[in-house]
Design a protein around this motif. Structure first.
Motif, mmCIF file in Angstrom:
data_model
loop_
_atom_site.group_PDB
_atom_site.id
_atom_site.type_symbol
_atom_site.label_atom_id
_atom_site.label_comp_id
_atom_site.label_asym_id
_atom_site.label_seq_id
_atom_site.Cartn_x
_atom_site.Cartn_y
_atom_site.Cartn_z
ATOM 1 N N MET A 1 0.852 -1.188 0.000
ATOM 2 C CA MET A 1 0.000 0.000 0.000
ATOM 3 C C MET A 1 0.895 1.247 0.000
ATOM 4 O O MET A 1 1.849 1.329 0.766
ATOM 5 N N PRO A 2 0.582 2.225 -0.852
ATOM 6 C CA PRO A 2 1.375 3.455 -0.910
ATOM 7 C C PRO A 2 1.357 4.215 0.417
ATOM 8 O O PRO A 2 0.365 4.218 1.138
ATOM 9 N N GLU A 3 2.465 4.860 0.708
ATOM 10 C CA GLU A 3 2.615 5.616 1.962
ATOM 11 C C GLU A 3 1.527 6.678 2.120
ATOM 12 O O GLU A 3 0.998 6.874 3.200
ATOM 13 N N ILE A 4 1.173 7.351 1.035
ATOM 14 C CA ILE A 4 0.168 8.415 1.114
ATOM 15 C C ILE A 4 -1.180 7.882 1.592
ATOM 16 O O ILE A 4 -1.960 8.596 2.204
ATOM 17 N N ARG A 6 -1.415 5.328 3.716
ATOM 18 C CA ARG A 6 -1.251 4.804 5.078
ATOM 19 C C ARG A 6 -1.110 5.928 6.108
ATOM 20 O O ARG A 6 -1.250 5.710 7.296
ATOM 21 N N THR A 7 -0.835 7.119 5.636
ATOM 22 C CA THR A 7 -0.612 8.264 6.512
ATOM 23 C C THR A 7 -1.945 8.882 6.920
ATOM 24 O O THR A 7 -2.898 8.874 6.145
ATOM 25 N N SER A 8 -1.986 9.436 8.115
ATOM 26 C CA SER A 8 -3.176 10.153 8.561
ATOM 27 C C SER A 8 -3.437 11.314 7.606
ATOM 28 O O SER A 8 -2.585 12.193 7.427
ATOM 29 N N LEU A 9 -4.588 11.295 6.979
ATOM 30 C CA LEU A 9 -4.915 12.323 5.993
ATOM 31 C C LEU A 9 -5.032 13.709 6.639
ATOM 32 O O LEU A 9 -4.633 14.707 6.045
ATOM 33 N N GLU A 10 -5.539 13.748 7.853
ATOM 34 C CA GLU A 10 -5.646 15.038 8.559
ATOM 35 C C GLU A 10 -4.252 15.626 8.796
ATOM 36 O O GLU A 10 -4.041 16.825 8.577
ATOM 37 N N GLU A 11 -3.315 14.790 9.212
ATOM 38 C CA GLU A 11 -1.957 15.263 9.440
ATOM 39 C C GLU A 11 -1.324 15.732 8.132
ATOM 40 O O GLU A 11 -0.649 16.752 8.079
ATOM 41 N N LEU A 12 -1.564 14.992 7.074
ATOM 42 C CA LEU A 12 -1.039 15.354 5.759
ATOM 43 C C LEU A 12 -1.615 16.695 5.294
ATOM 44 O O LEU A 12 -0.879 17.541 4.770
ATOM 45 N N CYS A 13 -2.896 16.914 5.515
ATOM 46 C CA CYS A 13 -3.534 18.191 5.159
ATOM 47 C C CYS A 13 -2.879 19.349 5.905
ATOM 48 O O CYS A 13 -2.581 20.395 5.310
ATOM 49 N N LEU A 14 -2.642 19.163 7.190
ATOM 50 C CA LEU A 14 -1.991 20.219 7.981
ATOM 51 C C LEU A 14 -0.578 20.483 7.481
ATOM 52 O O LEU A 14 -0.146 21.641 7.394
ATOM 53 N N ALA A 29 -4.561 15.756 -5.507
ATOM 54 C CA ALA A 29 -5.043 15.149 -6.756
ATOM 55 C C ALA A 29 -3.902 14.867 -7.726
ATOM 56 O O ALA A 29 -4.020 14.003 -8.598
ATOM 57 N N LYS A 30 -2.782 15.563 -7.563
ATOM 58 C CA LYS A 30 -1.623 15.374 -8.434
ATOM 59 C C LYS A 30 -0.769 14.171 -8.028
ATOM 60 O O LYS A 30 0.121 13.781 -8.777
ATOM 61 N N ALA A 31 -1.030 13.601 -6.857
ATOM 62 C CA ALA A 31 -0.229 12.472 -6.374
ATOM 63 C C ALA A 31 -0.455 11.238 -7.239
ATOM 64 O O ALA A 31 -1.533 11.051 -7.814
ATOM 65 N N LEU A 32 0.567 10.386 -7.331
ATOM 66 C CA LEU A 32 0.446 9.157 -8.126
ATOM 67 C C LEU A 32 -0.677 8.269 -7.619
ATOM 68 O O LEU A 32 -1.441 7.723 -8.398
#
Length: 69
Positions: A1-4, A6-14, A29-32
């Motif tokens: 599974m890609p790292e993006i 598996r990561t907390s989406l809320e944390e990634l947004c911040l 949306a530009k991510a692979l």
């Protein structure tokens, strides 16, 4: 599974906002292996409801990790 996905989406947004990379949805949306748009919206809504982002998707002091006094 890609790292993006598996990561907390809320944390990634911040992190996207802290790094001043622009609006979250278009950036992700530009991510692979882009997360589902509905899931991104849910993360943004949660962050807004918790006070980490304002209605314009800008970081609040809480979103920056600062305590409001």
């Amino acid at each position: 599974m890609p790292e993006i996905l598996r990561t907390s989406l809320e944390e990634l947004c911040l992190q996207i906002k802290m790094l001043q990379l622009g609006r979250v949805k278009p950036f992700l949306a530009k991510a692979l292996d882009a997360p589902d748009e509905k899931t991104v919206q849910q993360a943004l809504t949660l962050l807004t409801n918790l006070g980490g982002l304002d209605a314009k998707e800008e970081l609040t002091p809480l979103g920056w990790g600062e305590r409001e006094r």
